[in-house]
Design an enzyme around this catalytic site. Structure first.
Site, mmCIF file in Angstrom:
data_model
loop_
_atom_site.group_PDB
_atom_site.id
_atom_site.type_symbol
_atom_site.label_atom_id
_atom_site.label_comp_id
_atom_site.label_asym_id
_atom_site.label_seq_id
_atom_site.Cartn_x
_atom_site.Cartn_y
_atom_site.Cartn_z
ATOM 1 N N ASP A 70 21.194 23.650 59.595
ATOM 2 C CA ASP A 70 22.014 22.776 59.147
ATOM 3 C C ASP A 70 21.021 21.589 58.649
ATOM 4 O O ASP A 70 20.391 21.050 59.414
ATOM 5 C CB ASP A 70 23.047 21.986 59.909
ATOM 6 N N SER A 71 21.085 21.437 57.173
ATOM 7 C CA SER A 71 20.042 20.350 56.646
ATOM 8 C C SER A 71 20.580 19.759 55.392
ATOM 9 O O SER A 71 21.819 20.082 55.094
ATOM 10 C CB SER A 71 18.789 21.189 56.311
#
Length: 194
Positions: A70-71
Site C-alpha cells: 500500500d503506497s
C-alpha cells in the site's frame, strides 16, 4: 528452489516494478488476478492496515504466501493527502490523468510543494500468519506543475527529485527501482526475510 508468492495487486505499474526486482532472486511472483482474486476494499486510514488486509485477503483466497503493497503520495501542504486515497484522489473511476490535474489545481495556491512517496509492504505466509513481515520506504521530492517524462505511472510525471533535477517519469525503470520508496521497502523486506 523457486518460491511462489501471490502479489495482492492488479496495478500494472506496480506489478511490472515488482517483477523486475524479484525475478532475478528466484521468486515466482503471480498477480492475484491470475487466481481470480478480486480487489478488496481499503477502508483504513493507514497504509499498514490496508496492506495487511490485502495480504491476508490474497493468502486466504489462494492458499499461497502473499505480498501486499500500500503506497501513495503524501503532500505536506495537504496534511499528507492524497495519502491512502492516492489512486482515487480525483474520485471514481481511477484515473492517473485526473488525479494529476486535481493535485496540480489543489496545490496551485500553496507555496509549499514538498511531498514524498511512501510505501508499506506486508508479507504473510498464510491468512492467519501471526507475525507478518513489514517493511517501508520513503522518497522525498516536490510537485511540479508541468508533467515531464514518459516512464512510470501515477504521479511520477509531476514528482520531481530535486537532487537529480528530474521527475520520476524521466528516470529509467532501473533508476526508479534503485531509488524509489517501493524499491527501498522491497530491499528492506528481503533483508528481513533472509
Amino acid at each position: 528452489m523457486t518460491r511462489k508468492i501471490v502479489l495482492a495487486s492488479n496495478n500494472q505499474g506496480k506489478l511490472k516494478e515488482f517483477f523486475q526486482i524479484l525475478a532475478p532472486l528466484g521468486i515466482s511472483l503471480h498477480a492475484q488476478g491470475e487466481f481470480d482474486v478480486p480487489e478488496v476494499e481499503e477502508p483504513y486510514l493507514t497504509f499498514i492496515e490496508n496492506a495487511l488486509l490485502k495480504a491476508r485477503h490474497a493468502a486466504r483466497l489462494t492458499g499461497l504466501p502473499a505480498l501486499a503493497d500500500d503506497s501513495g503520495l503524501c503532500v505536506n501542504a495537504l496534511q499528507g493527502a492524497p495519502g491512502v486515497h492516492s489512486a482515487r484522489f480525483a474520485g471514481e473511476p481511477k484515473s492517473d490523468s485526473a488525479n494529476n490535474q486535481h493535485l496540480v489545481a489543489t496545490l496551485a495556491s500553496h507555496p509549499d510543494k514538498s511531498a514524498y512517496y511512501y510505501c508499506v509492504l506486508v508479507y504473510v505466509r498464510s491468512e492467519f500468519d501471526p507475525q507478518p513481515v513489514i517493511a517501508d520506504g520513503c522518497w522525498p521530492g516536490e510537485i511540479v506543475t508541468e508533467a515531464r517524462g514518459e516512464y512510470g505511472f501515477g504521479y511520477d510525471p509531476h514528482f520531481l527529485i530535486p537532487s537529480l533535477g528530474k521527475t520520476v517519469a524521466q528516470l529509467s525503470p532501473l533508476e526508479k527501482n534503485s531509488l524509489s520508496h517501493r524499491g527501498q521497502a522491497l530491499r528492506a523486506l528481503l533483508e528481513k526475510l533472509k
